[in-house]
Design an enzyme around this catalytic site. Structure first.
Site, PDB file in Angstrom:
ATOM      1  N   PHE A 136     -13.609 -10.191   4.072  1.00 39.21           N
ATOM      2  CA  PHE A 136     -13.926 -10.006   2.644  1.00 39.21           C
ATOM      3  C   PHE A 136     -13.438 -11.146   1.760  1.00 39.21           C
ATOM      4  O   PHE A 136     -13.897 -11.297   0.636  1.00 39.21           O
ATOM      5  CB  PHE A 136     -13.319  -8.679   2.134  1.00 39.21           C
ATOM      6  CG  PHE A 136     -11.856  -8.788   1.771  1.00 39.21           C
ATOM      7  CD1 PHE A 136     -11.468  -9.243   0.513  1.00 39.21           C
ATOM      8  CD2 PHE A 136     -10.851  -8.469   2.677  1.00 39.21           C
ATOM      9  CE1 PHE A 136     -10.125  -9.374   0.166  1.00 39.21           C
ATOM     10  CE2 PHE A 136      -9.514  -8.588   2.342  1.00 39.21           C
ATOM     11  CZ  PHE A 136      -9.148  -9.046   1.093  1.00 39.21           C
ATOM     12  N   LYS A 157     -23.165 -10.285  10.093  1.00 36.51           N
ATOM     13  CA  LYS A 157     -22.664  -9.086   9.425  1.00 36.51           C
ATOM     14  C   LYS A 157     -21.607  -9.530   8.419  1.00 36.51           C
ATOM     15  O   LYS A 157     -20.485  -9.859   8.792  1.00 36.51           O
ATOM     16  CB  LYS A 157     -22.013  -8.110  10.420  1.00 36.51           C
ATOM     17  CG  LYS A 157     -21.671  -6.789   9.731  1.00 36.51           C
ATOM     18  CD  LYS A 157     -20.653  -5.957  10.489  1.00 36.51           C
ATOM     19  CE  LYS A 157     -19.250  -6.195  10.051  1.00 36.51           C
ATOM     20  NZ  LYS A 157     -18.933  -5.828   8.670  1.00 36.51           N
ATOM     21  N   GLU A 170     -18.412  -5.592   4.686  1.00 38.80           N
ATOM     22  CA  GLU A 170     -19.016  -4.460   3.977  1.00 38.80           C
ATOM     23  C   GLU A 170     -18.398  -4.303   2.583  1.00 38.80           C
ATOM     24  O   GLU A 170     -18.891  -3.548   1.765  1.00 38.80           O
ATOM     25  CB  GLU A 170     -18.844  -3.166   4.791  1.00 38.80           C
ATOM     26  CG  GLU A 170     -17.415  -2.641   4.935  1.00 38.80           C
ATOM     27  CD  GLU A 170     -16.605  -3.339   6.028  1.00 38.80           C
ATOM     28  OE1 GLU A 170     -17.022  -4.419   6.497  1.00 38.80           O
ATOM     29  OE2 GLU A 170     -15.537  -2.807   6.403  1.00 38.80           O
ATOM     30  N   ARG A 171     -17.321  -5.068   2.332  1.00 41.28           N
ATOM     31  CA  ARG A 171     -16.666  -4.924   1.036  1.00 41.28           C
ATOM     32  C   ARG A 171     -17.235  -5.872  -0.019  1.00 41.28           C
ATOM     33  O   ARG A 171     -17.008  -5.687  -1.206  1.00 41.28           O
ATOM     34  CB  ARG A 171     -15.162  -5.143   1.203  1.00 41.28           C
ATOM     35  CG  ARG A 171     -14.587  -4.101   2.163  1.00 41.28           C
ATOM     36  CD  ARG A 171     -13.107  -4.042   2.106  1.00 41.28           C
ATOM     37  NE  ARG A 171     -12.489  -4.817   3.151  1.00 41.28           N
ATOM     38  CZ  ARG A 171     -11.180  -4.824   3.374  1.00 41.28           C
ATOM     39  NH1 ARG A 171     -10.381  -4.125   2.600  1.00 41.28           N
ATOM     40  NH2 ARG A 171     -10.673  -5.538   4.339  1.00 41.28           N
ATOM     41  N   SER A 192      -8.895 -10.031  10.446  1.00 40.92           N
ATOM     42  CA  SER A 192      -7.524  -9.637  10.800  1.00 40.92           C
ATOM     43  C   SER A 192      -7.291  -9.692  12.309  1.00 40.92           C
ATOM     44  O   SER A 192      -8.239  -9.709  13.096  1.00 40.92           O
ATOM     45  CB  SER A 192      -7.286  -8.212  10.311  1.00 40.92           C
ATOM     46  OG  SER A 192      -8.144  -7.335  11.031  1.00 40.92           O
ATOM     47  N   CYS A 213      -6.351 -16.795   3.764  1.00 35.74           N
ATOM     48  CA  CYS A 213      -5.680 -16.922   5.064  1.00 35.74           C
ATOM     49  C   CYS A 213      -4.739 -18.104   5.054  1.00 35.74           C
ATOM     50  O   CYS A 213      -3.837 -18.191   5.880  1.00 35.74           O
ATOM     51  CB  CYS A 213      -6.700 -17.086   6.174  1.00 35.74           C
ATOM     52  SG  CYS A 213      -7.682 -18.563   5.946  1.00 35.74           S
ATOM     53  N   GLU A 232       1.715  -9.682   7.784  1.00 36.20           N
ATOM     54  CA  GLU A 232       0.911 -10.408   6.782  1.00 36.20           C
ATOM     55  C   GLU A 232       0.720  -9.474   5.587  1.00 36.20           C
ATOM     56  O   GLU A 232       0.199  -8.364   5.749  1.00 36.20           O
ATOM     57  CB  GLU A 232      -0.450 -10.781   7.393  1.00 36.20           C
ATOM     58  CG  GLU A 232      -1.329 -11.561   6.437  1.00 36.20           C
ATOM     59  CD  GLU A 232      -2.704 -11.907   7.022  1.00 36.20           C
ATOM     60  OE1 GLU A 232      -3.250 -11.106   7.802  1.00 36.20           O
ATOM     61  OE2 GLU A 232      -3.227 -12.984   6.668  1.00 36.20           O
TER      62      GLU A 232
HETATM   63  P1  NAD Z   1     -10.881  -7.317   8.723  1.00 37.57           P
HETATM   64  O1  NAD Z   1     -10.461  -7.656  10.102  1.00 37.57           O
HETATM   65  O2  NAD Z   1     -10.489  -5.997   8.164  1.00 37.57           O
HETATM   66  O3  NAD Z   1     -12.478  -7.386   8.628  1.00 37.57           O
HETATM   67  C1  NAD Z   1     -13.187  -8.496   9.125  1.00 37.57           C
HETATM   68  C2  NAD Z   1     -14.509  -8.006   9.710  1.00 37.57           C
HETATM   69  O4  NAD Z   1     -14.259  -7.190  10.850  1.00 37.57           O
HETATM   70  C3  NAD Z   1     -15.311  -7.165   8.736  1.00 37.57           C
HETATM   71  O5  NAD Z   1     -16.661  -7.539   8.828  1.00 37.57           O
HETATM   72  C4  NAD Z   1     -15.075  -5.739   9.204  1.00 37.57           C
HETATM   73  O6  NAD Z   1     -16.186  -4.915   8.991  1.00 37.57           O
HETATM   74  C5  NAD Z   1     -14.794  -5.883  10.684  1.00 37.57           C
HETATM   75  N1  NAD Z   1     -13.770  -4.946  11.167  1.00 37.57           N
HETATM   76  C6  NAD Z   1     -12.661  -4.533  10.514  1.00 37.57           C
HETATM   77  N2  NAD Z   1     -11.916  -3.732  11.302  1.00 37.57           N
HETATM   78  C7  NAD Z   1     -12.556  -3.641  12.475  1.00 37.57           C
HETATM   79  C8  NAD Z   1     -12.274  -2.978  13.705  1.00 37.57           C
HETATM   80  N3  NAD Z   1     -11.177  -2.261  13.854  1.00 37.57           N
HETATM   81  N4  NAD Z   1     -13.166  -3.111  14.715  1.00 37.57           N
HETATM   82  C9  NAD Z   1     -14.268  -3.875  14.567  1.00 37.57           C
HETATM   83  N5  NAD Z   1     -14.574  -4.519  13.420  1.00 37.57           N
HETATM   84  C10 NAD Z   1     -13.741  -4.415  12.391  1.00 37.57           C
HETATM   85  O7  NAD Z   1     -10.382  -8.512   7.791  1.00 37.57           O
HETATM   86  P2  NAD Z   1     -10.484  -8.590   6.214  1.00 37.57           P
HETATM   87  O8  NAD Z   1      -9.499  -7.632   5.619  1.00 37.57           O
HETATM   88  O9  NAD Z   1     -11.884  -8.519   5.759  1.00 37.57           O
HETATM   89  O10 NAD Z   1      -9.988 -10.092   5.963  1.00 37.57           O
HETATM   90  C11 NAD Z   1      -8.643 -10.430   5.800  1.00 37.57           C
HETATM   91  C12 NAD Z   1      -8.045 -10.963   7.077  1.00 37.57           C
HETATM   92  O11 NAD Z   1      -8.783 -12.098   7.523  1.00 37.57           O
HETATM   93  C13 NAD Z   1      -6.621 -11.476   6.901  1.00 37.57           C
HETATM   94  O12 NAD Z   1      -5.862 -11.113   8.027  1.00 37.57           O
HETATM   95  C14 NAD Z   1      -6.788 -12.989   6.843  1.00 37.57           C
HETATM   96  O13 NAD Z   1      -5.656 -13.730   7.218  1.00 37.57           O
HETATM   97  C15 NAD Z   1      -7.911 -13.182   7.790  1.00 37.57           C
HETATM   98  N6  NAD Z   1      -8.594 -14.432   7.555  1.00 37.57           N
HETATM   99  C16 NAD Z   1      -8.380 -15.446   8.431  1.00 37.57           C
HETATM  100  C17 NAD Z   1      -8.975 -16.669   8.225  1.00 37.57           C
HETATM  101  C18 NAD Z   1      -8.730 -17.808   9.162  1.00 37.57           C
HETATM  102  O14 NAD Z   1      -9.505 -18.745   9.145  1.00 37.57           O
HETATM  103  N7  NAD Z   1      -7.711 -17.743   9.996  1.00 37.57           N
HETATM  104  C19 NAD Z   1      -9.814 -16.861   7.119  1.00 37.57           C
HETATM  105  C20 NAD Z   1     -10.037 -15.783   6.250  1.00 37.57           C
HETATM  106  C21 NAD Z   1      -9.416 -14.572   6.480  1.00 37.57           C
END
Ligand code: NAD
Length: 520
Positions: free
Chosen positions: A171, A195, A198-199, A248, A303, A403
């Protein structure tokens, strides 16, 4: 009648304020270059984080819709891979110019759905646009190699597209991260099923509209929505050859494991805990401003946010000055003039952040600046957390180990550069780290000894531009960092190498007996 477009594509101008939307329009899928309303029975409400007013409903795309997206990409692939590389380059040129023309509109969708300030949302778009602009150079990036390996014999290497590939986005950068994938995946000849989060899928939907206008044929870019069910579909779909994931650790480690077990390539950028070491010889004013901006900008939801400072020696005395600068930041709705930081993404996220602040207090840390309970007057219903500074933190505390992903700066004190490097290296994450110093030898030691994958020397958020690659390390990237995003490794991720060895004998073979041993 059901809406026939995405929420994002109905208005040429996205709302540029936080007023309640009278008739929110459901977000559609993007299949075969058309916005197709979903027949979903499950919908995810998307709220403006500044007000919690409904902006749109995002479908949990149905199995038929998910299959249709993959089928569409499969169908488009043979013709797309056969398109000349100059034709794909032309489409990319047009795509980049359309993104530039629609910069404000994209940024507005981000502020509305994600919450970050409009100025910061423009940066989100620009960072992604730069990846697309770099992808315009594909005609020189895609070249293979050729070597005459023996008399009459040569070996050539080629890069070929993989076929259907997928992207699963987080997101926090609704434009930049889709644009880490769309340009590189498609310009190399693949077809993409994406994909978005969704947020906040609005920016991705605008990008889809611009991609169509730029000339991408139907099926080259498809967008579906949803949560775990959609992710599982992508992980298991036999036609999908590679998956790009950013998000994440919880989701990413699962996606990496299951995707790899299914024989797919997976690149997965994960969570972070980025540290800055502050040395007494640094340019103090620069360091304090840089730390404050990098800790609290985007409400800490980057991130590469600088979420942890390691104050070396006497620099611990400077912490009240960081607090003074943090107090000067203006928290408000992201569209408001002069806003420095907006809300966090959801009420759940706000609660999690506030719980982590409370845990620090309970574990004996000091809350030097407390942002809990702060709220801009105009936005009493938003998910706001003010800048928070936690001092006297030790590595065993939850606020250090987890985090936080909010506007919270965690501060530890050490006595020497060695201590700072040891502390940073002991942390399991390794996305980024920074050092603030005027000393060349200190910077050089930090550069050599620090294990984080992206280092800043007097630079608080050292994200590499797209001619390099996003090189996180350790727990911040799955698979040991072999598959990083954009740059040369990004191109490599989205292409399969093929080598061809050919032998054109200049004279006819004399012997009639076949050679059965390997040539020595
Ligand atoms: P998230 O993991 O909750 O969601 C990311 C994607 O995965 C979304 O599309 C979501 O629908 C899907 N998802 C979420 N939980 C899932 C599960 N249990 N099983 C399968 N799919 C799932 O992450 P977020 O909250 O949207 O983003 C924030 C996180 O992303 C932070 O941890 C941040 O550090 C990380 N991030 C990392 C980078 C990098 O380049 N290292 C860049 C941006 C964000």
């Amino acid at each position: 009648a059901p809406p026939t477009t995405s929420a994002a594509s109905t208005a040429t101008e996205y709302p540029t304020n936080h007023q309640k939307i009278a008739n929110p329009i459901d977000t559609a899928n993007f299949l075969d270059n058309e916005f197709v309303p979903s027949k979903a029975t499950k919908w995810i409400d998307l709220h403006d984080p500044a007000t919690n007013n409904l902006v749109t409903r995002v479908p949990q795309s149905t199995d038929e819709e998910l299959q249709a997206a993959v089928k569409s990409a499969e169908k488009a692939f043979p013709a797309w891979r056969a398109t000349s590389i100059m034709a794909r380059q032309q489409i990319m040129f047009k795509f980049t110019s359309l993104i530039r023309e629609n910069w404000n509109r994209l940024a507005a969708s981000i502020t509305l759905e994600q919450g970050k300030t409009f100025a910061d949302a423009k940066g989100d778009v620009l960072r992604g646009l730069q990846v697309a602009e770099t992808a315009c150079g594909i005609t020189t990036q895609m070249t293979g190699e050729v070597l005459e390996v023996a008399k009459d014999m040569e070996t050539r290497s080629y890069r070929e597209p993989l076929g259907v590939v997928a992207a699963i986005c987080p997101f926090n950068f609704p434009a930049m991260i889709p644009l880490w994938c769309i340009p590189v995946a498609t310009v190399t000849g693949n077809c993409l099923v994406m994909k978005p989060s969704e947020r906040d899928p609005g920016a991705a939907m605008i990008l889809a509209e611009l991609a169509k206008e730029a000339g991408f044929p139907p099926g080259v870019i498809n967008i579906v929505h949803g949560q775990h069910r959609t992710v599982d579909f992508i992980l298991d779909a036999p036609a999908i050859k590679a998956i790009s994931f950013v998000g994440s650790n919880k989701a990413g480690e699962y996606i990496y494991t299951r995707g790899s077990a299914n024989g797919k390539r997976v690149q997965a950028n994960l969570g972070a805990k980025n540290h800055a070491a502050v040395l007494p010889d640094c340019n103090k004013n620069h360091a304090l401003n840089a730390i404050t901006g990098a800790a609290f900008g985007a409400a800490g939801q980057r991130c590469m946010a600088l979420s942890t400072v390691v104050m070396v020696g006497e620099t611990k005395e400077w912490l009240p000055e960081i607090a003074e600068r943090a107090k000067g930041l203006h928290m408000n709705g992201g569209f408001e003039e002069g806003a420095d930081l907006g809300p966090v993404i959801s009420p759940e996220s706000k609660k999690r952040i506030e719980d982590l602040i409370a845990s620090a207090e309970a574990e004996g840390a000091t809350i030097l600046l407390d942002g809990r309970g702060q709220m801009p007057e105009k936005y009493p219903n938003g998910n706001f957390v003010g800048p928070t500074i936690i001092t006297n933190v030790t590595p065993d505390m939850r606020c250090y180990k987890e985090e936080i992903f909010g506007p919270v700066l965690v501060c530890l004190n050490v006595e020497s550069l060695d201590d700072a490097i040891d502390l940073i290296n002991a942390n399991e994450y390794g996305n980024g780290a920074a050092v603030f110093t005027r000393s060349g030898s200190t910077a050089s030691r930090f550069q050599k000894e620090c294990e984080a994958g992206q280092l800043g020397i007097n630079v608080p958020i050292p994200v590499p531009l797209p001619m390099f690659s996003f090189t996180g390390n350790k727990k911040s990237i799955a698979g040991g960092g072999a598959n990083t995003f954009y740059g040369k490794p990004g191109l490599q991720f989205f292409t399969q190498q093929k080598t061809v060895t050919s032998h054109w004998k200049s004279e006819d073979a004399v012997s009639t007996k076949a050679n059965v041993v390997m040539p020595t």
